[in-house]
Design a protein around this motif. Sequence first.
Motif, mmCIF file in Angstrom:
data_model
loop_
_atom_site.group_PDB
_atom_site.id
_atom_site.type_symbol
_atom_site.label_atom_id
_atom_site.label_comp_id
_atom_site.label_asym_id
_atom_site.label_seq_id
_atom_site.Cartn_x
_atom_site.Cartn_y
_atom_site.Cartn_z
ATOM 1 N N LEU A 286 -32.625 -32.344 14.552
ATOM 2 C CA LEU A 286 -32.668 -32.648 15.981
ATOM 3 C C LEU A 286 -31.481 -33.475 16.479
ATOM 4 N N PRO A 287 -31.007 -34.498 15.752
ATOM 5 C CA PRO A 287 -29.888 -35.296 16.285
ATOM 6 C C PRO A 287 -28.562 -34.541 16.355
ATOM 7 N N PHE A 288 -28.482 -33.356 15.732
ATOM 8 C CA PHE A 288 -27.192 -32.689 15.614
ATOM 9 C C PHE A 288 -27.100 -31.369 16.386
ATOM 10 N N ILE A 289 -28.112 -31.045 17.198
ATOM 11 C CA ILE A 289 -28.118 -29.708 17.791
ATOM 12 C C ILE A 289 -27.031 -29.530 18.844
ATOM 13 N N PHE A 290 -26.452 -30.639 19.368
ATOM 14 C CA PHE A 290 -25.377 -30.520 20.350
ATOM 15 C C PHE A 290 -23.993 -30.602 19.699
ATOM 16 N N ASP A 291 -23.958 -30.686 18.363
ATOM 17 C CA ASP A 291 -22.673 -30.746 17.671
ATOM 18 C C ASP A 291 -22.055 -29.358 17.585
ATOM 19 N N LYS A 292 -20.750 -29.326 17.622
ATOM 20 C CA LYS A 292 -20.024 -28.060 17.588
ATOM 21 C C LYS A 292 -20.241 -27.343 16.257
ATOM 22 N N GLY A 293 -20.664 -26.084 16.330
ATOM 23 C CA GLY A 293 -20.825 -25.255 15.141
ATOM 24 C C GLY A 293 -22.086 -25.510 14.344
ATOM 25 N N PHE A 294 -22.955 -26.429 14.788
ATOM 26 C CA PHE A 294 -24.159 -26.746 14.019
ATOM 27 C C PHE A 294 -25.255 -25.724 14.318
ATOM 28 N N THR A 295 -25.797 -25.124 13.266
ATOM 29 C CA THR A 295 -26.898 -24.170 13.422
ATOM 30 C C THR A 295 -28.186 -24.697 12.802
ATOM 31 N N GLY A 296 -28.072 -25.449 11.711
ATOM 32 C CA GLY A 296 -29.243 -26.078 11.116
ATOM 33 C C GLY A 296 -30.278 -25.081 10.653
ATOM 34 N N GLY A 297 -31.533 -25.559 10.594
ATOM 35 C CA GLY A 297 -32.628 -24.708 10.135
ATOM 36 C C GLY A 297 -32.908 -23.561 11.066
ATOM 37 N N ARG A 298 -32.700 -23.773 12.391
ATOM 38 C CA ARG A 298 -32.994 -22.713 13.358
ATOM 39 C C ARG A 298 -32.047 -21.542 13.184
ATOM 40 N N GLY A 299 -30.870 -21.813 12.639
ATOM 41 C CA GLY A 299 -29.915 -20.743 12.447
ATOM 42 C C GLY A 299 -30.383 -19.683 11.472
ATOM 43 N N THR A 300 -31.379 -20.030 10.648
ATOM 44 C CA THR A 300 -31.889 -19.053 9.702
ATOM 45 C C THR A 300 -32.761 -18.005 10.369
ATOM 46 N N TYR A 301 -33.187 -18.250 11.629
ATOM 47 C CA TYR A 301 -34.042 -17.292 12.307
ATOM 48 C C TYR A 301 -33.248 -16.092 12.806
ATOM 49 N N THR A 302 -31.961 -16.247 12.973
ATOM 50 C CA THR A 302 -31.147 -15.152 13.485
ATOM 51 C C THR A 302 -29.730 -15.278 12.992
ATOM 52 N N ARG A 303 -29.096 -14.151 12.760
ATOM 53 C CA ARG A 303 -27.697 -14.169 12.338
ATOM 54 C C ARG A 303 -26.750 -14.364 13.515
ATOM 55 N N GLN A 304 -27.268 -14.381 14.725
ATOM 56 C CA GLN A 304 -26.421 -14.537 15.901
ATOM 57 C C GLN A 304 -26.098 -15.995 16.194
ATOM 58 N N ALA A 305 -26.710 -16.925 15.459
ATOM 59 C CA ALA A 305 -26.494 -18.340 15.732
ATOM 60 C C ALA A 305 -25.046 -18.717 15.441
ATOM 61 N N THR A 306 -24.382 -19.340 16.409
ATOM 62 C CA THR A 306 -22.997 -19.776 16.246
ATOM 63 C C THR A 306 -22.848 -21.278 16.379
ATOM 64 N N GLY A 307 -23.852 -21.945 16.939
ATOM 65 C CA GLY A 307 -23.752 -23.385 17.137
ATOM 66 C C GLY A 307 -22.843 -23.783 18.277
ATOM 67 N N MET A 308 -22.501 -22.848 19.162
ATOM 68 C CA MET A 308 -21.590 -23.135 20.265
ATOM 69 C C MET A 308 -22.310 -23.310 21.594
ATOM 70 N N GLY A 309 -23.468 -22.667 21.768
ATOM 71 C CA GLY A 309 -24.148 -22.679 23.063
ATOM 72 C C GLY A 309 -24.513 -24.078 23.519
ATOM 73 N N LEU A 310 -25.252 -24.819 22.700
ATOM 74 C CA LEU A 310 -25.670 -26.166 23.087
ATOM 75 C C LEU A 310 -24.506 -27.150 23.063
ATOM 76 N N PHE A 311 -23.494 -26.874 22.239
ATOM 77 C CA PHE A 311 -22.282 -27.715 22.272
ATOM 78 C C PHE A 311 -21.610 -27.620 23.642
ATOM 79 N N LEU A 312 -21.483 -26.395 24.156
ATOM 80 C CA LEU A 312 -20.896 -26.219 25.481
ATOM 81 C C LEU A 312 -21.795 -26.815 26.562
ATOM 82 N N VAL A 313 -23.103 -26.750 26.363
ATOM 83 C CA VAL A 313 -24.034 -27.378 27.307
ATOM 84 C C VAL A 313 -23.774 -28.879 27.387
#
Length: 344
Positions: A286-313
């Motif tokens: 949770l503390p890292f979801i706005f970091d650039k390129g971070f996908t974490g555990g949620r990234g395992t749900y889909t291969r489309q995760a890039t970790g850029m969306g919430l960083f740009l937010v």
Amino acid sequence: MKRVKQIYDCFHANKQWFFMLIGTNLLFIFLAWLAYPEVFKVLAGLMIAFTLTMILLSLFMILRKQKIIETAFQEFLLDPNETKEEMLCQVSPRTQWSYIRRMGNLIRSYQSKLNDQIIELADYENFIEGWVHEIKKPMSLMTLVLDNRSDEMSPLVRQRMTVVRDQMLGDVERILYFARLGAAHKDYIFERLSILVFCKETMENHQTLLDESAFQVQFIGEEIEVLSDCKGLAFILEQIITNSTKYVPQNQDSPILKFETVYDEINDQIILHISDNGPGVSKEDLPFIFDKGFTGGRGTYTRQATGMGLFLVSKMAYDLAIQLDVKSEFGSGLTISLMFPNVK
């Protein structure tokens, strides 16, 4: 005050020489007392005056030399070529020449690497900009086909093509906003927006994506006006919506996306809570979801995760003076809160 500090630093740096001069002066005063006791006071006064004069003259010459070296050093740092390096050596002590030349070679080496990286970055930016313009052609063609040939397609094919087109539009928009965040001048236009009405209008542009994931959308709370940039806020909402639809489990029956407005009287803030009932985020991620390129555990749900969306937010929210807060428990959904200042 600055001058006094310079004199103190100069004296402190050369204190061994000044102490030797004072010690030598005291020795000669003692010898004068032994050899010429009748004129001792006159000789001692002359020696003390001579010593003080030499100390003051030495301080003046050292400070003047340091000023010349400092000027040459600043010019060398601004343009560390061999000519400026030689000029710095000429005004510096000979014992420091080897260090100056090694420093010059090192700075020029780093500067050459930096120039190469700047050229590579400029080429990369030109390539990305060219790609964005080129991708518009197939996207325009796809839109044209969907608008004029939709009756020749089955509903399922039409829906899937529309979803793919909207996803491509979102990817292109992320690239453009990423470039916009690094721009020196940003064309934000702040205006009054009715927050829930604005959320509904933004949802309409992503209705196909929501229908594909069978989302139910809920709007809760009173209509409140906020001061923000229309395009920037729409981008933030679109990224959060896309993020929620991206992580919907395949076996989930009724995914829900909820928009709720709240006025915080204590902090004088207008808060928009955007929540879903998806898989959520684990406590350690949770503390890292706005970091650039971070996908974490949620990234395992889909291969489309890039970790850029919430960083740009997070970057766009900073530009628009919007504070972000996120709450989640793994398996029970995610809530992102947008806190707008109450501008009167």
